[in-house]
Design an enzyme around this catalytic site. Structure first.
Site, PDB file in Angstrom:
ATOM      1  N   SER B  56       6.336 -31.538   8.578  1.00 39.20           N
ATOM      2  CA  SER B  56       5.438 -32.405   7.824  1.00 39.20           C
ATOM      3  C   SER B  56       6.167 -32.803   6.553  1.00 39.20           C
ATOM      4  O   SER B  56       6.219 -32.040   5.583  1.00 39.20           O
ATOM      5  CB  SER B  56       4.143 -31.649   7.487  1.00 39.20           C
ATOM      6  OG  SER B  56       3.405 -32.349   6.502  1.00 39.20           O
ATOM      7  N   GLU B  57       6.771 -33.970   6.578  1.00 45.40           N
ATOM      8  CA  GLU B  57       7.553 -34.401   5.405  1.00 45.40           C
ATOM      9  C   GLU B  57       6.654 -34.556   4.188  1.00 45.40           C
ATOM     10  O   GLU B  57       7.047 -34.224   3.075  1.00 45.40           O
ATOM     11  CB  GLU B  57       8.307 -35.698   5.718  1.00 45.40           C
ATOM     12  CG  GLU B  57       9.485 -35.522   6.673  1.00 45.40           C
ATOM     13  CD  GLU B  57       9.066 -35.366   8.121  1.00 45.40           C
ATOM     14  OE1 GLU B  57       7.892 -35.667   8.444  1.00 45.40           O
ATOM     15  OE2 GLU B  57       9.892 -34.945   8.943  1.00 45.40           O
ATOM     16  N   GLN B  79      15.036 -33.774   7.233  1.00 47.53           N
ATOM     17  CA  GLN B  79      16.080 -33.583   8.250  1.00 47.53           C
ATOM     18  C   GLN B  79      16.966 -34.823   8.444  1.00 47.53           C
ATOM     19  O   GLN B  79      18.164 -34.714   8.606  1.00 47.53           O
ATOM     20  CB  GLN B  79      15.435 -33.176   9.559  1.00 47.53           C
ATOM     21  CG  GLN B  79      16.378 -32.468  10.482  1.00 47.53           C
ATOM     22  CD  GLN B  79      15.618 -31.630  11.494  1.00 47.53           C
ATOM     23  OE1 GLN B  79      15.049 -32.162  12.440  1.00 47.53           O
ATOM     24  NE2 GLN B  79      15.584 -30.338  11.287  1.00 47.53           N
ATOM     25  N   PHE B  80      16.350 -35.988   8.432  1.00 51.39           N
ATOM     26  CA  PHE B  80      17.078 -37.258   8.439  1.00 51.39           C
ATOM     27  C   PHE B  80      16.345 -38.195   7.480  1.00 51.39           C
ATOM     28  O   PHE B  80      15.111 -38.171   7.433  1.00 51.39           O
ATOM     29  CB  PHE B  80      17.084 -37.893   9.837  1.00 51.39           C
ATOM     30  CG  PHE B  80      18.021 -37.201  10.798  1.00 51.39           C
ATOM     31  CD1 PHE B  80      19.328 -37.658  10.966  1.00 51.39           C
ATOM     32  CD2 PHE B  80      17.601 -36.109  11.536  1.00 51.39           C
ATOM     33  CE1 PHE B  80      20.194 -37.012  11.848  1.00 51.39           C
ATOM     34  CE2 PHE B  80      18.453 -35.469  12.410  1.00 51.39           C
ATOM     35  CZ  PHE B  80      19.752 -35.910  12.575  1.00 51.39           C
ATOM     36  N   ALA B  81      17.077 -39.039   6.764  1.00 53.21           N
ATOM     37  CA  ALA B  81      16.429 -39.977   5.840  1.00 53.21           C
ATOM     38  C   ALA B  81      15.403 -40.823   6.585  1.00 53.21           C
ATOM     39  O   ALA B  81      14.390 -41.232   6.017  1.00 53.21           O
ATOM     40  CB  ALA B  81      17.472 -40.873   5.172  1.00 53.21           C
ATOM     41  N   ASP B  82      15.668 -41.057   7.858  1.00 54.62           N
ATOM     42  CA  ASP B  82      14.753 -41.848   8.691  1.00 54.62           C
ATOM     43  C   ASP B  82      13.362 -41.216   8.803  1.00 54.62           C
ATOM     44  O   ASP B  82      12.419 -41.871   9.226  1.00 54.62           O
ATOM     45  CB  ASP B  82      15.330 -41.987  10.097  1.00 54.62           C
ATOM     46  CG  ASP B  82      16.804 -42.325  10.082  1.00 54.62           C
ATOM     47  OD1 ASP B  82      17.158 -43.429  10.477  1.00 54.62           O
ATOM     48  OD2 ASP B  82      17.612 -41.459   9.656  1.00 54.62           O
ATOM     49  N   TYR B  83      13.260 -39.929   8.466  1.00 54.75           N
ATOM     50  CA  TYR B  83      11.978 -39.228   8.602  1.00 54.75           C
ATOM     51  C   TYR B  83      11.232 -39.090   7.278  1.00 54.75           C
ATOM     52  O   TYR B  83      10.243 -38.387   7.180  1.00 54.75           O
ATOM     53  CB  TYR B  83      12.187 -37.817   9.171  1.00 54.75           C
ATOM     54  CG  TYR B  83      12.861 -37.760  10.499  1.00 54.75           C
ATOM     55  CD1 TYR B  83      12.871 -38.855  11.356  1.00 54.75           C
ATOM     56  CD2 TYR B  83      13.481 -36.586  10.929  1.00 54.75           C
ATOM     57  CE1 TYR B  83      13.498 -38.792  12.583  1.00 54.75           C
ATOM     58  CE2 TYR B  83      14.103 -36.512  12.161  1.00 54.75           C
ATOM     59  CZ  TYR B  83      14.117 -37.616  12.980  1.00 54.75           C
ATOM     60  OH  TYR B  83      14.732 -37.544  14.194  1.00 54.75           O
ATOM     61  N   PRO B  86       6.813 -40.515   5.948  1.00 59.85           N
ATOM     62  CA  PRO B  86       5.530 -39.829   5.683  1.00 59.85           C
ATOM     63  C   PRO B  86       5.458 -39.223   4.277  1.00 59.85           C
ATOM     64  O   PRO B  86       4.378 -38.990   3.759  1.00 59.85           O
ATOM     65  CB  PRO B  86       5.489 -38.728   6.749  1.00 59.85           C
ATOM     66  CG  PRO B  86       6.392 -39.207   7.824  1.00 59.85           C
ATOM     67  CD  PRO B  86       7.482 -39.973   7.125  1.00 59.85           C
ATOM     68  N   HIS B 126      18.019 -42.188  13.368  1.00 56.94           N
ATOM     69  CA  HIS B 126      18.919 -41.201  12.747  1.00 56.94           C
ATOM     70  C   HIS B 126      20.075 -41.889  12.025  1.00 56.94           C
ATOM     71  O   HIS B 126      21.150 -41.326  11.893  1.00 56.94           O
ATOM     72  CB  HIS B 126      19.497 -40.246  13.789  1.00 56.94           C
ATOM     73  CG  HIS B 126      18.483 -39.517  14.594  1.00 56.94           C
ATOM     74  ND1 HIS B 126      17.841 -40.069  15.658  1.00 56.94           N
ATOM     75  CD2 HIS B 126      17.983 -38.256  14.471  1.00 56.94           C
ATOM     76  CE1 HIS B 126      16.994 -39.194  16.181  1.00 56.94           C
ATOM     77  NE2 HIS B 126      17.054 -38.086  15.487  1.00 56.94           N
TER      78      HIS B 126
END
Lengths: 410, 334
Positions: B56-57, B79-83, B86, B126
């Site tokens: 849960s970002e 974990q990845f900037a793409d995530y 949220p 990613h």
């Protein structure tokens, strides 16, 4: 296969809208004193019933009855009554100031005064609330100076947050009141984080998160409950269910679930559902949850059931979406009148003393208002300097901001 | 030392000198992170100072804001900037504004680390470079290191900073400098001078650019992976081009940029992120305003195409040396 039909979108709607006769017959109100009080170390699984009832202490005769009656002394109760009266008087004054154009905006607590005023009395120095815009009673009960509150509302030169925030978005670390965001629900999860930090440091402080019935739909609510459930920090997660999210009835956020309190069950968290218009019940529930936090027994979720008697804000017109008389029909009554009746029943208060207190409070609020307005209002008097708007973006002002400030002439 | 080891080392130094520094994120605790940047920290500092979080970002950043306001110095990993999306509301509406809206009463000394950029066949989930989404927000500092030594020094500076810092780690640089040539093996950091990282505290201040290569004919402004692409492009075309490694996008070292462009009269801005409304637009606008009378050619931008990051076409998407060389020739009038 013959059972198959095309799906239809189900959009919940309140039974009663503007123009209808108010009807709360669907709200089941247990008798005061009826709900059991488990020990604070009771497991969440053993107290599921408490999420589906309403903890009430004050009965119709003004008596404090049942296992949640608590033992607040008369001085404390009189102080609580004064807190609520002060908040209501303050609200009325500020509402008028908004109508007079002295401030841009205001949000009042009418009918919800008991929740924040009583809750604060269960906290200690060093605990931290993460409030929404309708819990100023936390500040009143913590003894925050009225003039400072008003200066914030007026955004004048005495405003502790330098005119940067909408009226009622107070902040006071010393009084355990976290800076209000205004983006709904975001601070619920921060309260969990603050409590996690207290646990990491092993320091005896608790956090209290606040959210409304409508914004429990935000994913921040889910995140807060997940993290609270995982790390079990000393946090109390409060939901103020005042029936209305602006014009949207609570059924839109609640959907098919039984109660907001019951949302805690999926996370293994103990949940209480409490009469939010009952000062003693609110205090007893807060005390119970605070004891859990102070004994490192983990988080507690509390749903306070109440009714927003006024508009959402000064920009709102509730007569457009609900009956005007609905507030009077609300079955849990008025929190001030109920505590007043209790004190009178105990022989600790009288109509005369009440009238005298009302006059004193009206005088205090008027005097504070005079003092605040002598500093300034949104449009006149001493206001925070435009130079000030560049401060506190960062601890140290970076070159590009300094250039922009110079460009503006400061 | 690889960039991964340098980042881990920065955590160790910071956690040893300040008990308020805690690290958390998805897979960060027991396993040490999917890229292993926090490996060994839980064992060394205990579960209360380095731990796993739910996926849960918004929860990670939201709780970290509460911790930072309490007085801790959380260093969280997305974990990845793409995530990070949220968590974007928590970053923009909360972390960035807490000091301002409370007039300094509550603050948010928080570092949000996230692997950024492409080059590893990560496709659109990613590979993104969302730095402009942070530099556009008042109240955030944004850092992008290009080598292990800077990564360690800048991360230490970010952790010590009293305000929220977005720390973007170009994942294609974790194990070695990538110069944009997909067909050639990249040199590991162990064989690169910037892979030599001193023990203990290293001072690399935020807001200070580095002249990665001196030159007189044109200025290439780059950060992260594109610093290495710039080097290889300049090597290949043989022009006398200066390369600036910004290191920090905000606060920006405008002085270094202006000094260089006033000297060279020509400027190209590089980034891997999409072109339109990218950070390059900000740089180009600043350069034309500050260096207008020194400019001999329009300011050019070489950036990712304005498409989502593709998978099979990654090599065509990535703004590699060939595109940079074309831009150099264009500004030099060749």
């Amino acid at each position: 296969m013959s059972d198959e039909v095309s799906p239809r979108l189900h959009v919940p709607a309140p039974a009663i809208r503007a123009g209808d006769t108010p009807d709360f017959s669907h709200v089941t109100i247990p008798r005061a004193g009826e709900v059991r009080r488990p020990a604070p170390d009771c497991g969440a699984e053993e107290m599921r019933d408490l999420a589906f009832s309403i903890i009430r202490v004050l009965n119709r005769q003004g008596e404090a009855v049942g296992p949640w009656a608590g033992a607040l002394d008369e001085d404390t109760l009189r102080a609580g009554l004064r807190d609520m009266m002060m908040l209501r008087t303050y609200d009325a004054r500020m509402l008028t100031a908004q109508r007079q154009g002295k401030i841009s905006f205001y949000m009042q607590h009418l009918g919800e005064e008991a929740i924040s005023c009583a809750f604060q009395r269960a906290l200690r120095q060093g605990d931290m609330n993460f409030p929404t815009y309708r819990q100023a009673g936390l500040l009143v009960a913590a003894g925050y100076p009225l003039v400072k509150m008003m200066c914030q509302v007026y955004s004048n030169d005495g405003d502790p947050v330098r005119g940067r925030q909408l009226p009622v978005f107070y902040s006071s670390k010393e009084h355990g009141f976290f800076s209000i965001s205004g983006n709904l629900a975001t601070q619920y999860v921060q309260a969990v984080g603050w409590a996690m930090a207290a646990a990491i440091r092993g320091e005896r402080h608790l956090a209290a998160g606040w959210i409304g019935d409508g914004s429990t739909a935000e994913s921040d609510f889910h995140g807060a409950l997940v993290f609270a459930s995982t790390y079990k920090p000393p946090v109390i997660l409060n939901i103020v269910n005042n029936q209305w999210a602006i014009s949207t009835f609570q059924g839109i956020a609640r959907g098919g679930a039984g109660t907001f309190a019951a949302r805690a069950h999926g996370f293994g968290l103990p949940a209480l559902r409490v009469d939010g218009n009952d000062y003693l019940a609110v205090h007893a529930a807060a005390q119970w949850a605070a004891e859990r936090a102070r004994r490192d027994l983990g988080p507690t979720l509390i749903e306070f059931v109440t009714y927003r008697v006024g508009g959402h804000s000064t920009s709102d017109d509730p007569s457009a979406y609900r009956p005007k008389e609905e507030g009077r029909a609300w079955p849990l009554g008025d929190p001030i009148l109920r505590l007043k009746a209790h004190l009178i029943a105990r022989g600790a208060w009288s109509d005369e003393r009440h009238a005298q207190a009302e006059a004193e409070i009206a005088y205090q609020v008027a005097a504070a208002q005079k003092e605040a307005e002598a500093i300034g209002t949104l449009h006149g008097g001493r206001r925070p300097s435009p130079r000030d708007m560049f401060e506190d973006v960062f601890a140290k002002m970076p070159p590009h901001l300094l250039r922009q400030r110079h460009e503006m002439g400061y | 030392m690889t960039m991964i080891e340098a980042i881990r080392d920065a955590h160790v130094v910071a956690m040893e000198r300040d008990a308020n520094v805690v690290a958390m994120g998805e897979d960060v605790g027991y396993f040490g992170g999917v890229f292993r940047c926090t490996a060994g920290l839980q064992k060394r500092f205990g579960v209360e100072r380095c731990f796993d979080t739910p996926i849960s970002e918004l929860g990670i950043v939201g709780t970290a804001i509460g911790m930072a306001a309490y007085g801790l110095r959380p260093v969280v990993e997305i974990q990845f900037a793409d995530y990070m999306y949220p968590a974007y509301d928590q970053i923009v509406s909360e972390a960035a504004r807490l000091r301002y809206r409370s007039a300094g009463e509550f603050t948010c000394p928080l570092v949000v680390r996230m692997p950024t950029g492409g080059g590893i066949f990560g496709a659109q989930t990613h590979s993104q470079s969302p730095e402009a989404l942070f530099t556009h927000v008042a109240g955030l500092k944004t850092v992008v290191p290009s080598n292990p030594r800077d990564a360690k020094g800048l991360l230490l500076a970010a952790i010590a900073d009293p305000d929220p810092v977005i720390f973007l780690e170009p994942k294609r640089l974790y194990n070695g400098p990538f110069d944009g040539h997909f067909d050639r093996p990249s040199t590991p950091w162990s064989k690169h001078e910037l892979g030599e990282v001193e023990d203990g505290v290293i001072e690399v201040p935020l807001g200070k650019a580095h002249i990665a290569r001196a030159g007189a004919a044109a200025t290439l402004i780059a950060y992260g992976t594109m610093v290495h692409v710039a080097h290889s492009a300049v090597d290949e075309c043989g022009a006398d081009v200066e390369v600036i490694d910004l290191r920090t996008l905000l606060p920006l070292d405008l002085e270094a940029i202006v000094a260089s462009v006033n000297k060279t009269g020509r400027c190209i801005v590089l980034h891997e992120a999409t072109l339109t409304s990218g950070f390059g637009a900000e740089l180009a606008a600043l350069v034309q305003a500050e260096c207008f009378y020194a400019l001999e050619a329009p300011v050019l931008r070489v950036a990712g195409w304005d498409t989502p990051y593709p998978h099979a076409q990654e090599h065509d998407y990535f703004p590699g040396p060939a595109r940079v060389i074309r831009a150099i020739r264009a500004v030099l009038g060749g």
